[in-house]
Scaffold this motif. Structure first.
Motif, mmCIF file in Angstrom:
data_model
loop_
_atom_site.group_PDB
_atom_site.id
_atom_site.type_symbol
_atom_site.label_atom_id
_atom_site.label_comp_id
_atom_site.label_asym_id
_atom_site.label_seq_id
_atom_site.Cartn_x
_atom_site.Cartn_y
_atom_site.Cartn_z
ATOM 1 N N ILE A 4 39.135 43.876 40.091
ATOM 2 C CA ILE A 4 39.222 43.557 41.694
ATOM 3 C C ILE A 4 39.216 42.137 41.499
ATOM 4 N N MET A 5 38.475 41.282 40.931
ATOM 5 C CA MET A 5 38.466 39.650 41.033
ATOM 6 C C MET A 5 39.574 39.042 40.502
ATOM 7 N N ASP A 6 40.239 39.733 39.654
ATOM 8 C CA ASP A 6 41.467 39.196 39.039
ATOM 9 C C ASP A 6 42.897 39.557 40.162
ATOM 10 N N GLN A 7 42.442 40.585 40.804
ATOM 11 C CA GLN A 7 43.554 40.988 41.712
ATOM 12 C C GLN A 7 43.446 40.326 42.981
ATOM 13 N N ARG A 8 42.147 39.751 43.368
ATOM 14 C CA ARG A 8 41.889 39.144 44.709
ATOM 15 C C ARG A 8 41.146 37.829 44.227
ATOM 16 N N PRO A 9 41.650 36.637 43.949
ATOM 17 C CA PRO A 9 41.098 35.507 43.682
ATOM 18 C C PRO A 9 40.348 34.908 44.788
ATOM 19 N N GLY A 10 39.226 34.325 44.498
ATOM 20 C CA GLY A 10 38.392 33.813 45.900
ATOM 21 C C GLY A 10 37.317 34.884 46.459
ATOM 22 N N TYR A 11 37.601 36.119 46.149
ATOM 23 C CA TYR A 11 36.759 37.315 46.610
ATOM 24 C C TYR A 11 35.144 37.237 45.752
ATOM 25 N N ARG A 12 34.388 37.716 46.454
ATOM 26 C CA ARG A 12 33.201 37.836 45.645
ATOM 27 C C ARG A 12 32.774 39.404 45.355
ATOM 28 N N VAL A 13 32.734 39.787 44.019
ATOM 29 C CA VAL A 13 32.654 41.298 43.766
ATOM 30 C C VAL A 13 31.206 41.039 42.970
ATOM 31 N N GLU A 14 30.490 42.195 43.641
ATOM 32 C CA GLU A 14 29.085 42.524 43.101
ATOM 33 C C GLU A 14 29.059 43.945 43.003
ATOM 34 N N ILE A 15 28.024 44.286 41.890
ATOM 35 C CA ILE A 15 27.531 45.608 41.654
ATOM 36 C C ILE A 15 26.089 45.806 42.035
#
Length: 209
Positions: A22-33
């Motif tokens: 997801i981070m690769d597809q949406r640069p600048g987005y913050r992804v957490e689990i």
């Protein structure tokens, strides 16, 4: 900025691989689990960034950007609640040897963290609830929340199971001195912090914030 859960597709991929995709597809987005669920947050607005800059100044003035501590933005903390859980606080005070505590996926063991701080956006419930539990269970000693929605600053200390034993809420006009266990005396001006992080009224009215 809102945090939306991402559905896990029917696959054998580990969650952390999906998060990285997801981070690769949406640069600048913050992804957490957190809690075994992927949370995706779009890039922060300018006021959020301005507030964070204002917040950093008293920490830097106190010397917390130099050994034996460092002041870092957006560094991952590995969480104990799930096999692949991690969060990315807006700001952290960490031990200078934090890189010796790398766990996985550019995330570090909570033992290296003295303080984490979040500046809320439209994902305020994540910061005020979900991350309270996550950081408490990770035994992060101090959690600071700049609550832009309610114009308050929260200081949480003494982590126990699922929560912090001490939770103080501060209003504009107050000066808040953080526990010196972070490594130095840091005093925050609640009004100045909130004013710096405040969105322009016309943007709020037009639903652009």
């Amino acid at each position: 900025m809102s945090a939306a859960p991402a559905e896990r597709p029917h696959s054998e991929w580990p969650l952390i691989d999906l998060a990285n995709q997801i981070m690769d597809q949406r640069p600048g987005y913050r992804v957490e689990i957190i809690g075994g669920q992927i949370l995706v947050s779009p890039p922060a607005d300018g006021a959020h960034a301005r507030g964070l800059t204002t917040l950093m100044r008293p920490f830097i003035t106190a010397g917390l950007a130099d050994e034996p501590t460092e002041l870092l933005q957006g560094v991952g903390i590995w969480l104990p609640d799930g096999r692949e859980d991690y969060a990315i606080p807006d700001l952290s005070v960490v031990d200078a040897d934090f890189e010796d505590h790398l766990v996985e996926n550019n995330c570090y063991d909570p033992v290296a963290f003295r303080l984490v701080l979040e500046v809320t956006s439209s994902n305020y419930q994540t910061d005020l609830r979900t991350k309270v539990t996550a950081y408490a269970n990770a035994k992060v000693p101090i959690y600071v929340i700049v609550d832009r929605r309610h114009s308050r600053l929260h200081v949480l200390t003494d982590p126990v199971q699922d929560e912090y034993d001490t939770h103080r809420v501060h209003a504009p006009g107050e000066l808040v001195t953080l526990p010196e266990s972070i490594g130095a005396k840091v005093t925050l001006d609640v009004e100045a912090v909130l004013a710096a992080a405040r969105r322009k009224p016309e943007r709020e009215e037009n639903g652009l914030a």
